[in-house]
Design a protein around this motif. Structure first.
Motif, PDB file in Angstrom:
ATOM      1  N   LEU A 125       0.960  -1.335   0.152  1.00 24.79           N
ATOM      2  CA  LEU A 125      -0.068  -0.072   0.096  1.00 24.79           C
ATOM      3  C   LEU A 125       0.935   1.187  -0.106  1.00 24.79           C
ATOM      4  CD1 LEU A 125      -3.275  -0.352   0.673  1.00 24.79           C
ATOM      5  CD2 LEU A 125      -2.500   1.468   2.190  1.00 24.79           C
ATOM      6  N   ALA A 126       1.827   1.181   0.928  1.00 24.86           N
ATOM      7  CA  ALA A 126       2.800   2.350   1.111  1.00 24.86           C
ATOM      8  C   ALA A 126       3.404   2.574  -0.380  1.00 24.86           C
ATOM      9  CB  ALA A 126       3.920   2.264   2.106  1.00 24.86           C
ATOM     10  N   ILE A 127       3.988   1.604  -0.832  1.00 24.40           N
ATOM     11  CA  ILE A 127       4.703   1.855  -2.289  1.00 24.40           C
ATOM     12  C   ILE A 127       3.636   2.455  -3.375  1.00 24.40           C
ATOM     13  CG2 ILE A 127       5.797   0.638  -4.352  1.00 24.40           C
ATOM     14  CD1 ILE A 127       7.022  -1.243  -1.764  1.00 24.40           C
ATOM     15  N   TRP A 128       2.661   1.870  -3.305  1.00 23.64           N
ATOM     16  CA  TRP A 128       1.556   2.296  -4.183  1.00 23.64           C
ATOM     17  C   TRP A 128       1.435   3.496  -4.147  1.00 23.64           C
ATOM     18  CZ3 TRP A 128      -3.777   3.566  -3.515  1.00 23.64           C
ATOM     19  CH2 TRP A 128      -4.451   3.880  -4.524  1.00 23.64           C
ATOM     20  N   LEU A 129       0.995   4.232  -2.816  1.00 21.12           N
ATOM     21  CA  LEU A 129       0.767   5.362  -2.512  1.00 21.12           C
ATOM     22  C   LEU A 129       1.765   6.588  -3.163  1.00 21.12           C
ATOM     23  CD1 LEU A 129      -0.782   5.572   0.997  1.00 21.12           C
ATOM     24  CD2 LEU A 129      -1.994   5.750  -1.204  1.00 21.12           C
ATOM     25  N   MET A 130       3.058   6.098  -2.734  1.00 16.21           N
ATOM     26  CA  MET A 130       4.075   6.926  -3.251  1.00 16.21           C
ATOM     27  C   MET A 130       4.157   7.117  -4.598  1.00 16.21           C
ATOM     28  SD  MET A 130       7.198   5.652  -0.533  1.00 16.21           S
ATOM     29  CE  MET A 130       8.555   6.479  -0.906  1.00 16.21           C
ATOM     30  N   ALA A 136      -1.471   4.342  11.515  1.00 18.09           N
ATOM     31  CA  ALA A 136      -0.938   4.985  10.462  1.00 18.09           C
ATOM     32  C   ALA A 136      -2.143   5.748   9.613  1.00 18.09           C
ATOM     33  CB  ALA A 136      -0.720   3.796   9.684  1.00 18.09           C
ATOM     34  N   ASP A 137      -3.203   5.065   9.695  1.00 22.03           N
ATOM     35  CA  ASP A 137      -4.570   5.750   9.148  1.00 22.03           C
ATOM     36  C   ASP A 137      -4.869   7.130   9.629  1.00 22.03           C
ATOM     37  OD1 ASP A 137      -4.797   4.078   7.394  1.00 22.03           O
ATOM     38  OD2 ASP A 137      -6.897   3.512   7.869  1.00 22.03           O
ATOM     39  N   ALA A 138      -4.889   7.073  10.980  1.00 19.12           N
ATOM     40  CA  ALA A 138      -5.280   8.189  11.684  1.00 19.12           C
ATOM     41  C   ALA A 138      -4.189   9.218  11.392  1.00 19.12           C
ATOM     42  CB  ALA A 138      -5.128   8.061  13.372  1.00 19.12           C
ATOM     43  N   SER A 166       3.279   7.477   3.391  1.00 18.83           N
ATOM     44  CA  SER A 166       3.999   6.083   2.922  1.00 18.83           C
ATOM     45  C   SER A 166       5.179   6.031   3.551  1.00 18.83           C
ATOM     46  CB  SER A 166       4.173   6.251   1.603  1.00 18.83           C
ATOM     47  OG  SER A 166       2.918   6.560   1.002  1.00 18.83           O
ATOM     48  N   LEU A 167       5.965   7.020   3.794  1.00 18.17           N
ATOM     49  CA  LEU A 167       7.470   6.614   4.540  1.00 18.17           C
ATOM     50  C   LEU A 167       7.170   6.310   6.043  1.00 18.17           C
ATOM     51  CD1 LEU A 167       9.740   9.560   2.725  1.00 18.17           C
ATOM     52  CD2 LEU A 167       9.846   7.003   2.348  1.00 18.17           C
ATOM     53  N   PHE A 168       6.302   6.965   6.791  1.00 14.96           N
ATOM     54  CA  PHE A 168       6.052   6.804   7.766  1.00 14.96           C
ATOM     55  C   PHE A 168       5.563   5.332   8.145  1.00 14.96           C
ATOM     56  CE2 PHE A 168       2.426   6.523  11.162  1.00 14.96           C
ATOM     57  CZ  PHE A 168       3.302   7.020  12.281  1.00 14.96           C
ATOM     58  N   ILE A 169       4.821   4.736   7.164  1.00 13.26           N
ATOM     59  CA  ILE A 169       4.190   3.552   7.385  1.00 13.26           C
ATOM     60  C   ILE A 169       5.400   2.507   7.087  1.00 13.26           C
ATOM     61  CG2 ILE A 169       2.911   1.697   6.320  1.00 13.26           C
ATOM     62  CD1 ILE A 169       0.935   4.130   5.276  1.00 13.26           C
ATOM     63  N   LEU A 170       6.238   2.766   6.285  1.00 16.54           N
ATOM     64  CA  LEU A 170       7.165   1.797   5.941  1.00 16.54           C
ATOM     65  C   LEU A 170       8.293   1.640   7.049  1.00 16.54           C
ATOM     66  CD1 LEU A 170       7.935   2.617   2.129  1.00 16.54           C
ATOM     67  CD2 LEU A 170       6.906   0.427   3.191  1.00 16.54           C
ATOM     68  N   TRP A 171       8.674   2.901   7.728  1.00 14.35           N
ATOM     69  CA  TRP A 171       9.448   2.948   8.707  1.00 14.35           C
ATOM     70  C   TRP A 171       9.011   2.040   9.977  1.00 14.35           C
ATOM     71  CZ3 TRP A 171       8.878   5.685  13.629  1.00 14.35           C
ATOM     72  CH2 TRP A 171      10.005   5.650  14.237  1.00 14.35           C
TER      73      TRP A 171
END
Length: 311
Positions: A104-109, A164-166, A196-201
């Motif tokens: 998801l994060a990669i797709w958003l980026m 992450a959503d909030a 997205s970066l926040f999620i990946l981290w």
């Protein structure tokens, strides 16, 4: 007796499995409804961040369904086919959840990067209202899973998903406000990339214990060399081999080992002592130990046993 007080105090925190499941059913329904609202709103307003937030909310609902399905499975006892029980279902669910977050994060980026080059105009009001609604719902969902996340890897994964959503919703609101005030169009894609970066981290840190369990790794604080050392130090044990220490799930670990006993040692007594030491000092209770004598050698098939060597 002090124990009684403790017992009554606990009822506030522990949700019975049934109410937990019912609350989750609600959370899922609300999150799915929210997804439709946000995606529709995003299409009308022309905001990729809003659509991203909506898709994210949908993955939230999916994460919850997955987490609780696994939780229910994990409550089933062991049977002939699954002799360790179903507890690992939670670990597998956590893995799926994290992998979904990464995709998801990669797709958003990717989406946002395309928009950085050509930022479209966005209708700020729709964005602010819908993201505000989303924030309220995300926080509610997060509160629901937070109480349960303390004792399960899997629910923790779902909780992080919600958090992450909030965060994403807050970012989208800020973006909407900046668009209303300054018509600063880059804010929409920039925020999306930040989220997205926040999620990946986050995922990077939480994936390790999950993979460790699935790869049959030893528990975090213990490893097989320590077990070998402690066992070899006991009276009556000459050497130890075939040591395997792994985690069944988050709370239980399992150990198997072959012990070569000194000549004349009483194997029942030595094993009882070894098991007592492992339980008391190392917290290992799911233990299988096989006694062997130096003269007879290892009972395993050729190749599985260490060749007699001076170590």
């Amino acid at each position: 007796m002090p124990h009684d007080h403790d017992h009554h105090g606990h009822h506030h925190h522990h949700i019975t499995p049934e109410t937990g499941d019912r609350q989750v059913a609600w959370a899922v329904a609300i999150n799915v409804g929210l997804t439709f609202a946000q995606v529709a709103g995003g299409l009308v307003a022309g905001s990729v961040a809003l659509i991203a937030d909506g898709v994210h909310n949908f993955s939230d609902a999916a994460a919850l369904v997955l987490a609780f399905g696994a939780r229910r499975l994990a409550r089933r006892g062991a049977d002939a086919a699954m002799s360790f029980g179903w507890a690992r279902a939670e670990v597998v669910a956590a893995l799926v959840n994290y992998v979904a977050l990464v995709i998801l994060a990669i797709w958003l980026m990717a989406e946002a990067t395309g928009r950085l080059l050509n930022p479209p105009g966005v209708d700020g009001w729709i964005v602010v209202w819908l993201a505000g609604l989303a924030l309220a719902i995300d926080l509610g969902t997060a509160a629901l899973t937070w109480r349960l996340s303390k004792d399960s890897l899997n629910i923790r994964a779902a909780f992080l998903h919600n958090l992450a959503d909030a965060g994403a919703s807050v970012a989208v609101i800020v973006g909407g406000v900046l668009i209303l005030l300054y018509d600063w169009r880059l804010v929409d894609p920039l925020l999306t990339i930040g989220i997205s970066l926040f999620i990946l981290w986050h995922v990077a840190g939480d994936l390790r214990p999950v993979l460790r369990i699935l790869m049959l790794g030893a528990p975090e604080r213990r490893d097989a060399t320590e077990v070998t050392r402690r066992l070899t130090a006991l009276d009556g044990i000459e050497s130890v081999h075939h040591v395997h220490l792994w985690q069944i799930d988050e709370k239980r670990s399992s150990l198997e080992a072959h012990l070569v006993l000194t000549e004349g040692a009483d194997f029942a007594e030595v094993i009882a002592r070894a098991k007592h030491m492992l339980a008391e000092e190392m917290g290992l209770t799911h233990v299988t130990l096989e006694p062997e004598t130096p003269a007879r050698g290892c009972a395993d098939h050729e190749g599985a046993c260490p060749s007699p060597s001076p170590y």
